[in-house]
Design an enzyme around this catalytic site. Sequence first.
Site, PDB file in Angstrom:
ATOM      1  N   ASP A   1      55.791  32.272  39.742  1.00 13.02           N
ATOM      2  CA  ASP A   1      55.547  33.639  40.202  1.00 13.02           C
ATOM      3  C   ASP A   1      56.123  33.979  41.573  1.00 13.02           C
ATOM      4  O   ASP A   1      56.974  34.860  41.730  1.00 13.02           O
ATOM      5  CB  ASP A   1      54.047  33.942  40.168  1.00 13.02           C
ATOM      6  CG  ASP A   1      53.209  32.867  40.878  1.00 13.02           C
ATOM      7  OD1 ASP A   1      53.767  31.825  41.283  1.00 13.02           O
ATOM      8  OD2 ASP A   1      51.989  33.072  41.032  1.00 13.02           O
TER       9      ASP A   1
ATOM     10  N   GLU B   1      45.394  39.199  42.049  1.00 12.08           N
ATOM     11  CA  GLU B   1      46.680  39.756  41.604  1.00 12.08           C
ATOM     12  C   GLU B   1      46.544  41.132  40.951  1.00 12.08           C
ATOM     13  O   GLU B   1      47.379  42.022  41.186  1.00 12.08           O
ATOM     14  CB  GLU B   1      47.374  38.771  40.660  1.00 12.08           C
ATOM     15  CG  GLU B   1      48.032  37.598  41.347  1.00 12.08           C
ATOM     16  CD  GLU B   1      47.038  36.549  41.842  1.00 12.08           C
ATOM     17  OE1 GLU B   1      47.410  35.727  42.701  1.00 12.08           O
ATOM     18  OE2 GLU B   1      45.886  36.556  41.362  1.00 12.08           O
TER      19      GLU B   1
ATOM     20  N   GLU C   1      50.421  25.473  49.658  1.00 12.78           N
ATOM     21  CA  GLU C   1      49.124  26.066  49.999  1.00 12.78           C
ATOM     22  C   GLU C   1      48.920  26.121  51.510  1.00 12.78           C
ATOM     23  O   GLU C   1      48.421  27.116  52.046  1.00 12.78           O
ATOM     24  CB  GLU C   1      47.990  25.282  49.337  1.00 12.78           C
ATOM     25  CG  GLU C   1      47.984  25.335  47.815  1.00 12.78           C
ATOM     26  CD  GLU C   1      47.584  26.704  47.268  1.00 12.78           C
ATOM     27  OE1 GLU C   1      47.284  27.607  48.059  1.00 12.78           O
ATOM     28  OE2 GLU C   1      47.577  26.858  46.033  1.00 12.78           O
TER      29      GLU C   1
ATOM     30  N   GLU D   1      41.837  32.862  33.301  1.00  4.93           N
ATOM     31  CA  GLU D   1      42.984  32.208  33.915  1.00  4.93           C
ATOM     32  C   GLU D   1      44.178  32.170  32.967  1.00  4.93           C
ATOM     33  O   GLU D   1      45.321  32.277  33.398  1.00  4.93           O
ATOM     34  CB  GLU D   1      42.603  30.789  34.353  1.00  4.93           C
ATOM     35  CG  GLU D   1      43.632  30.095  35.201  1.00  4.93           C
ATOM     36  CD  GLU D   1      43.725  30.649  36.617  1.00  4.93           C
ATOM     37  OE1 GLU D   1      44.431  30.042  37.439  1.00  4.93           O
ATOM     38  OE2 GLU D   1      43.096  31.678  36.914  1.00  4.93           O
TER      39      GLU D   1
END
Length: 621
Positions: free
Chosen positions: A340, A463, A195, A444
């Site tokens: 991902d 996304e 992050e 989610e």
Amino acid sequence: MQWRSLVLGLLLLRLGLQALLALLPALAPGLCLRRRFPFPFPPPLALPGPPAAATTDNINPGSSHWGSLLRRGSLGGAAGDDDYERRYSGAFPPQLRARLRDAARGMFVFGYDSYMQHAFPCDELDPLHCRGRGPDLQDPSNLNINDVLGNYSLTLIDALDTLAVMGNSSEFQKAVKLVIDTVSFDKDSTVQVFEATIRVLGSLLSAHIIITDSRQPFGDMTIKDYDNELLHMAHDLAVRLLPAFENTKTGIPYPRVNLKKGVPPDSHNETCTAGAGSLLVEFGILSRLLGDSTFEWVARRAVKALWSLRSNNTGLLGNVVNIQTGHWVGKQSGLGAGSDSFYEYLLKSYILFGEREDLEMFNDAYKSIQNHLRRGREACNEGEGDPPLYVNVNMFTGQLMNTWIDSLQAFFPGLQVLIGDVEDAICLHAFYYAIWKRYGALPERYNWQLQAPDVPFYPLRPELVESTYLLYQATKNPFYLHVGMDILQSLEKYTKAKCGYATLHHVVEKTKEDRMESFFLSETCKYLYLLFDEENPLHQSGNKYMFTTEGHVVSVDERFRTSLWQDILPAAEHSAQKGRPSDFRALNFSSNCNRVPDERRYLLPLKSNYMRQIDRMVGLI
């Protein structure tokens, strides 16, 4: 009254075309008229409301239309009428597009101004109570907060290049000076390496590149007396993240590090594939700007270590690994959370750095994904069977592990656009858009067998917007402008709060949580704005840019394709491994490398009977 004559002429022309089309079957019985070309009048400029969201009454957990994902089935749904054609086909009025561009900018401005007024210098904004949020010092185990918030004005840093992309030079310059003057990474904060890398390090590098770009495509974003301060800050942060790569037997980094003290003594030895393997773009840019191979070397070593652990049987990777033993703790292989961006950065590292081994890894990974994760009919727009969908499987056997997908997987159509697999991207995007139409947001986690959310919150993720934007850039099909309009209106209707935009706690009930994550400004608003801003410098011929996984803009140019060292690969091998522009298309085995043909530009990207099939399968109709 010239305009009346024009309208009358268009009406007569339309009636004439309809009469001709009606006669054609009789005149030429062998002619197959598979779809009609719409000739609609421009829709009114008034913005229609978002599609009606489903209520709990619409959910039928006992029903499943996804038979062939568990077993092979047949096409569900007949062609029916042309509601889809009427709603989505035809040109998109430029006036409406300009209004939507301004609305997307206004959404960003409201969120950004609210953060600056009520939350800065804290990391995030609580939009319901109009206050700031930082690390949870009372509960170090609250990883949902502490992994992300490092007490370094996260939202301000993450939003820097969005200000530039929107052409706001005065606020960009003000924000950069604030970051330089007020932000320090010498903090007793334990953050997730991934992050901190994608949100903070990536944004600092992006803003530095924008400031020092001699062309200044976004307007004058230069800073008076700028002395590479953002690059120095990026270097400082990366040095504080380096301890995560030490004392690990595999080379795969620890998931968390304390910015002042290094790896915590009680740190876990387990990390996710995406978290450990998605550092190469930011670390590689930093290395090449500094002329110091250290950062790219540790990031590339982690990628190679993960790659070496893939299954010999399927070629797939799991989602959680032990960094000391290399044992797969999580054996699920999918395209969502935990996996991902690993695949995303294999491709984007090649695009940026030209290292051929990155492309070869991506091509092998993509082939394994197609062989083992993809379900449904072979072609997106032809044939019978369920629509293509990528499911979660066991990495060693390829067997289905569960019947849910998560919202992060909605990035994948955008990645498919980058490799030229546009047709397959169209189908997968349509599936996620159908879920959005049902709920006005993406849960989610969504169970495609039960047709219901497994995890019902929506934290303003970007996304689906990202894939919508990239598909529009590839096809120029107005359908995707309609999709963007739906998303924009849903966000305004369901997530707008007193001071910004709030996470949806439950996509069915539309209850809110008091949090606005930084990626809402850095990604969601940016992609929406760019979707409607046709004249943006990013879209001009001659400008080559790439988005990081956090949506930060970096230029694709030769300086990042030139290594100033030879210690990562031997000289001869390194020269051979360098990719050329033609290598990408040559190595891409996809049969859909070309753009969607011009004759389909104002038609639906997916035939209406297939769109209806997808809508039925998510319980929308």
